[in-house]
Design an enzyme around this catalytic site. Structure first.
Site, PDB file in Angstrom:
ATOM      1  N   ASP A 102      -5.052 -70.652 -58.814  1.00 47.92           N
ATOM      2  CA  ASP A 102      -4.180 -71.723 -59.297  1.00 47.92           C
ATOM      3  C   ASP A 102      -2.759 -71.552 -58.759  1.00 47.92           C
ATOM      4  O   ASP A 102      -2.117 -72.508 -58.338  1.00 47.92           O
ATOM      5  CB  ASP A 102      -4.188 -71.719 -60.834  1.00 47.92           C
ATOM      6  CG  ASP A 102      -3.441 -72.904 -61.386  1.00 47.92           C
ATOM      7  OD1 ASP A 102      -3.788 -74.033 -61.013  1.00 47.92           O
ATOM      8  OD2 ASP A 102      -2.491 -72.702 -62.173  1.00 47.92           O
ATOM      9  N   LYS A 155      -0.565 -73.916 -56.144  1.00 48.43           N
ATOM     10  CA  LYS A 155       0.786 -74.399 -56.468  1.00 48.43           C
ATOM     11  C   LYS A 155       1.775 -74.008 -55.382  1.00 48.43           C
ATOM     12  O   LYS A 155       2.624 -74.800 -54.972  1.00 48.43           O
ATOM     13  CB  LYS A 155       1.247 -73.828 -57.815  1.00 48.43           C
ATOM     14  CG  LYS A 155       0.530 -74.470 -58.997  1.00 48.43           C
ATOM     15  CD  LYS A 155       0.880 -73.740 -60.271  1.00 48.43           C
ATOM     16  CE  LYS A 155       0.263 -74.410 -61.482  1.00 48.43           C
ATOM     17  NZ  LYS A 155       0.338 -73.579 -62.675  1.00 48.43           N
TER      18      LYS A 155
END
Ligand code: ADP
Ligand code: ASP
Ligand code: MG
Length: 813
Positions: free
Chosen positions: A676, A680
């Site tokens: 994740d 990002k």
């Protein structure tokens, strides 16, 4: 004297006929009342005769329904028994005649135009008979005796000389109330029954008003007046108080069904005003149409919009046309000779083609006769074959105030451009009262909606939203919109219209807006089954303007729809990180599509939930700064976990707690494996101006890869094995007064993620709960980087970030 015309719906039911009675009896000057057939009867007569002509015995059933309808109305509107009996007898006499004609058609399988005209005439003959016995002291006339027609091509046109004279003789002296059937007429030459065309009762009334110098022609119908657009398509259309004859003519000629187009011309010549009124709401003032041109009131620049969806564009082209005199003369002479009506013409100054619009039904004949006309030029190669493009729609915007007002065409075509609608042909005459353009038929509704919105409803803006995913973020977003909507409308004039809601199984669509009080229940009960593919088709199929697709899912299949949606001019707001972190080519294509189409692709919440990180970076770059370095803690989940673990809470439990608090991704491994954060960081690096792929990011993970292999169940089973090691590490760092953070870094495009320990002097040390922090170093923010810090996870702040993206789209108009 006045002439009042009541249309089909006005005489369609017992109640409406009683309203007509009230309206007419309240008038204290001589009045001529013209009536249409009972609502829907003309259509029914045409259908029934077509069935009979095809030997379909079911025509009898249709016919008996027609009989019943009339007898029921008579029963309801004439209370006096004796009069009722007499009207019933006379009506049955007419209906018997009609039955015999239909039987004849059935037996010989033939329906000539003459027979068809005779059959439809019964509609108005019956309605006028009935209404004449409802209104006090009304005297019934037969318009076949005084409206005379002659044939031109396939049309019956009025012979005004004879008609005017006959009318003046017939209505001399003028009774207090005269009742006249609309629509029907007879041939001047042989007395056969003819009519003035569908909707022709308006014309009958106009002819009478003109011949008898009426003070006004009142057209009573089922709407409050002439409206800014067809109310059946545009539900925000509103009544226009005043129109000039020219404006009314331009709008009617182009499909505003409220007045039959030929109606205006006779009264215009005699300067008799027309009043459009509502039989069902007689208190409404209606629309006043007269010679006076209304002064511009500073509001709407145009008066109305109308359209016809039956359009074929024909193009005659060839380099041999340039500068040659007489080509257009030959085109239009050929069309005229063949009775083909042209309703729009466009020729660019290069002169190498002339394009004009006709009805689809005339298209094949037009091509054939033009190809014949230009046969020798085509043979020599001076001209090409004539081309026909069918199934198009024509839209016109109308208003006398357009004259000498700059910017109207700009506004019109700008609006269409933003809606992603391409204009195929357009025309504006020098009178500047009408701009017409042709588009694909499937875009008609969207075109009408966006133009109406932009010219008439500029006091508020509408965004049409499709919200996909109604889990924690989507659910929160819808609740925030529900609560905030009244304020947005009041303070910003912004209406967020939720036209679609979908979860992974169902989709609910409603152009007028879904009620947010109980959308979950409605989605379950009324929603259609859907897959991402069908969802995309539904969204595009709606063809709605100013539309935004809001993706609150985590699904790659939904993210895969963006390109198609954006090519349909739908903006995309994504909480879903899949698209912005997908291969660079795809990310770039989406950004370029948005730019090219003048729409938005926004994903602020992909990083740091509602924190304004991406917008800030964009602002920095747009003002000429360069982003050199990024250092950030971007995982709310990981930060929460590192802040939660302690002597009593081991790692495995902290992970569970992060799940329960709603911070973690649905699959926590996406957070723990660093995936994740990598996504990002990739998104941030790209927005900072670097071409980065996920595989380019160096990673140092704190949980060995083996934990991520296998199923989610395996993961939960194994992860407690890490607890001891982690607690030791934490204790050791606590001794040094340091804290663990999972950090993402970008330095001139080089990216890495990994666990680091920070002492209390570093800004990352104090980072409570699930907070995120980002330090942005740029050419301007060099020695002291810009720092953005705050909640980096959580449904409500993420939803608020999505909401902010949506609102920023509202400013694009
Ligand atoms: P009638 O039977 O009274 O002659 P019509 O059905 O012929 O009535 O015409 C009225 C209808 O025209 C309205 O009910 C409305 O749906 C339609 N219409 C289309 N365009 C417009 C417009 N610009 N303004 C008002 N009505 C319109
Ligand atoms: N009854 C005819 C029609 O339906 C004429 C009219 O209503 O004006 O077309
Ligand atoms: Mg009508």
């Amino acid at each position: 004297m006045k002439v009042l015309k009541f249309g089909g719906t006005s005489v369609g039911t017992v109640e409406s006929i009683l309203s007509v009675k009230k309206i007419v009896e309240a008038i204290d000057e001589p009045v001529i009342v013209v009536v249409s057939a009972l609502g829907g009867i003309t259509d029914k007569l045409l259908q029934t005769s077509a069935m009979a002509a095809k030997s379909d015995v079911a025509y009898e059933k249709e016919f008996s329904a027609i009989i019943t309808r009339h007898l029921d109305v008579i029963e309801g509107v004439i209370p006096d028994l004796e009069t009722r009996r007499s009207v019933q007898r006379r009506a049955m006499g007419l209906l018997d005649e009609l039955g015999n004609i239909l039987r004849g058609v059935f037996l010989i399988n033939d329906l000539s135009a003459k027979t068809s005209d005779t059959i439809v005439s019964y509609g108005e003959r019956l309605s006028s008979l009935i209404v004449s016995h409802v209104i006090k002291d009304a005297q019934l006339f037969d318009s076949r005796k005084f409206i005379k027609t002659v044939k031109q091509f396939n049309k019956h046109i009025v012979d005004f000389e004879q008609t005017n004279q006959l009318i003046r003789e017939t209505f001399n002296p003028l009774p207090k109330v005269s009742l006249v059937p609309g629509f029907i007429s007879t041939s001047r030459d042989n007395g056969e029954i003819t009519n003035l065309g569908r909707g022709g009762s308006d014309y009958t009334a106009s002819i009478l008003a003109t011949a008898l110098d009426a003070s006004v022609l009142e057209i009573w119908t089922d709407v409050d007046g002439f409206m800014t657009a067809d109310p059946r398509v545009i539900n925000s259309a509103y009544v226009i108080d005043r129109l000039s004859f020219t404006e009314a003519m331009e709008l009617c000629n182009f499909g505003a069904k409220v007045i039959y187009p030929p109606t205006i011309y006779p009264v215009y010549h005699k300067n008799i005003p027309i009043l459009i009124r509502n039989t069902f709401n007689p208190e409404a003032p209606g629309t006043y149409i007269s010679r006076e041109k209304e002064k511009y009131d500073g509001k709407a620049l145009i008066k109305g919009i109308s359209s016809i969806n039956d359009t074929c564009l024909i193009t005659v082209q060839g380099l041999g046309m340039v500068g040659v005199i007489g080509v257009n003369y030959r085109i239009f002479k050929t069309l005229a000779k063949n009775g083909i009506s042209v309703f729009m013409v466009s020729q660019a100054s290069s002169e190498n083609n002339t394009t004009f619009a006709v009805r689809n039904a005339d298209a094949d004949l037009a091509v054939e006769v033009l190809n014949k006309e230009f046969a020798s030029e085509r043979a020599q190669g001076d001209m090409n074959d004539t081309v026909a493009e069918k199934d198009l729609a024509t839209v016109a915007i109308v208003g006398e105030n357009m004259k000498r007002t700059p910017g109207i065409a700009g506004k019109l075509f700008g609006t269409l451009g933003r809606a992603g609608i391409s204009v195929i042909a357009c025309a504006q005459g020098a009178s500047e009262t009408n701009i017409s353009f042709v588009i694909k038929r499937e875009y008609l509704r969207k075109a009408l909606n966006s133009i109406h919105d932009s010219f008439f409803l500029s006091e508020y803006k509408v965004l049409n939203l499709f919200v996909v995913g109604i889990g924690t973020v989507g659910g929160n977003l819808l609740e925030q919109i529900r609560l905030q909507q009244p304020k947005l409308m009041e303070q910003n004039g912004l209406k967020l219209n939720i036209v679609g809601i979908a979860n992974s199984k169902k989709v609910l669509i409603n152009r007028d807006g879904i009620n947010l009080d109980n959308y979950r229940e409605e989605l379950m009960t009324k929603g259609m089954d859907s897959t991402p593919d069908t969802l995309c088709e539904q969204v595009l199929g709606m063809n709605i303007f100013n539309s935004v697709f809001v993706d609150c899912t985590a699904s790659p299949d939904v993210a895969a729809l963006y390109a198609r949606l954006m090519n349909g001019n739908v903006s995309v707001v994504a909480a879903n990180k899949e698209a912005a972190s997908s291969p660079y080519e795809n990310y770039q294509l989406l950004k370029e599509t948005a730019r090219h189409r003048g729409i938005k692709f926004l994903f602020e919440t992909n990083v740091g939930a509602g924190l304004p990180i991406i917008n800030t970076m964009n602002d920095l770059r747009n003002s000429g700064d360069h982003i050199l370095k990024l250092e950030a803690v971007l995982s709310g989940t990981l930060n929460y976990i590192f802040n939660t673990i302690g002597p009593d809470i081991p790692l495995s439990q902290a992970i569970h707690m992060a799940m329960d608090a709603g911070y973690a991704e649905p699959d926590p491994r996406i957070d723990l494996s660093g995936k994740d954060v990598i996504r990002k960081l990739v998104i941030l690096a790209r927005e900072a101006g670097y071409r980065v792929e996920q595989a380019d990011v160096k990673k140092e993970l704190f949980i060995p890869d083996t934990y991520f292999q296998g199923s989610l169940e395996d993961f939960w089973k194994n992860i407690p094995k890490m607890d001891v090691e982690f607690e030791e590490k934490r204790k050791h760092l606590e001794g040094e007064n340091k804290r663990l953070r999972f950090v993402a870094k970008m330095d001139n495009g080089a990216c890495q993620v990994g666990l680091e320990a920070f002492d209390s002097h570093h800004p990352f040390y104090e980072l409570e709960g699930s907070n995120n922090i980002i330090m942005i170093s740029t050419e301007r923010y060099h020695d002291y980087p810009m720092i953005i810090k705050g909640y980096g996870a959580g449904a409500d702040v993420t939803a608020a970030g999505v909401f902010a993206d949506i609102i920023s789209i509202a400013n694009i108009r």
